[in-house]
Design an enzyme around this catalytic site. Sequence first.
Site, PDB file in Angstrom:
ATOM      1  CB  SER A  80      49.535  17.791  30.287  1.00 23.53           C
ATOM      2  OG  SER A  80      48.755  17.707  31.467  1.00 23.53           O
ATOM      3  CB  ILE A  83      56.807  10.154  31.650  1.00 29.13           C
ATOM      4  CG1 ILE A  83      55.568  10.068  32.558  1.00 29.13           C
ATOM      5  CG2 ILE A  83      56.437   9.761  30.218  1.00 29.13           C
ATOM      6  CD1 ILE A  83      54.492  11.084  32.229  1.00 29.13           C
ATOM      7  CE1 TYR A  90      53.437  20.471  32.840  1.00 27.64           C
ATOM      8  CE2 TYR A  90      51.072  20.247  33.220  1.00 27.64           C
ATOM      9  CZ  TYR A  90      52.293  19.693  32.870  1.00 27.64           C
ATOM     10  OH  TYR A  90      52.360  18.352  32.542  1.00 27.64           O
ATOM     11  CB  SER A 102      63.598  11.334  36.734  1.00 27.41           C
ATOM     12  OG  SER A 102      63.145  12.616  36.333  1.00 27.41           O
ATOM     13  CB  THR A 129      64.026  16.109  25.397  1.00 29.03           C
ATOM     14  OG1 THR A 129      62.601  16.253  25.480  1.00 29.03           O
ATOM     15  CG2 THR A 129      64.464  16.216  23.948  1.00 29.03           C
ATOM     16  CB  SER A 148      65.018  10.547  28.943  1.00 33.42           C
ATOM     17  OG  SER A 148      66.233  10.912  28.333  1.00 33.42           O
TER      18      SER A 148
END
Length: 263
Positions: free
Chosen positions: A141, A19, A154, A17, A13, A15
């Site tokens: 993250s 990573i 985030y 740009s 998902t 995808s």
Amino acid sequence: MDLGLKNKLVLITGSTSGIGKETAKTFLKEGANVIINGRTQEKVDNVVRELSPLGTVYGIAADLSRMEESNKLFADIQQLGSLEVLVNNLAFFEVKDFADVTDEEWMHYFETNVLTAIRAARQFLPQMLERNSGRVINLASEAGVKPLAQMIPYSVTKTALISLSRGLAELTKGSNVTVNSVLPGPTWTEGVENYMKGAAEAEGEELSSFTENYFKNNEPTSLIQRFATVEEVASTIVYLASDKASAINGSAQRVEGGIIRSL
């Protein structure tokens, strides 16, 4: 090393740009069949054209923060075959004071960064368990473990993804299905480059010098003292999706250069 990914159907998902796009490229090089996803048909088509020389690429445009568009994507994938690898990569971030983030913005964070992963896992994990084969990888993250004051929403959503991944992994006990999260640290993507340009401008510095001093000033605990590359993160994701990583389940795999100071 043969990772055992040849002809396996993979959805990544977000995808078009960064990573996600690099992960698609790495899967294709391993012989997997890859589904590119983004919000606009134009961006999806552009990436499909770019990556098609590497292997079999499908493109499905859908805004996965909307349930009806998620359901359409799921139906389209069913026509392509059994999904073997789900990479929940879609997310966004912005730098904003905590007190200025509205309820509506908080909801948008959850809908985009968390609910999209929940919906996709709810759709495909039961099928994987029924076949006794599959991989789910959620892109979290380092901010999910070491929250960032300037990006609290985030960070909160990334903590949620780590918990979601571990909880889903519990459902796979005794099977050949695995669920893991990947925790990239600061990674040089198009989005990060734009952020760094704005931050450098605000400080009245050249981008090159601002970037050079970024880790010294902002991430002193980083052991590599540089941005990770998208290739480094993508290779970790693809390895976790492989047959070689079948004993890795329920883990939060860090790719953050040692920023998180813990054992």
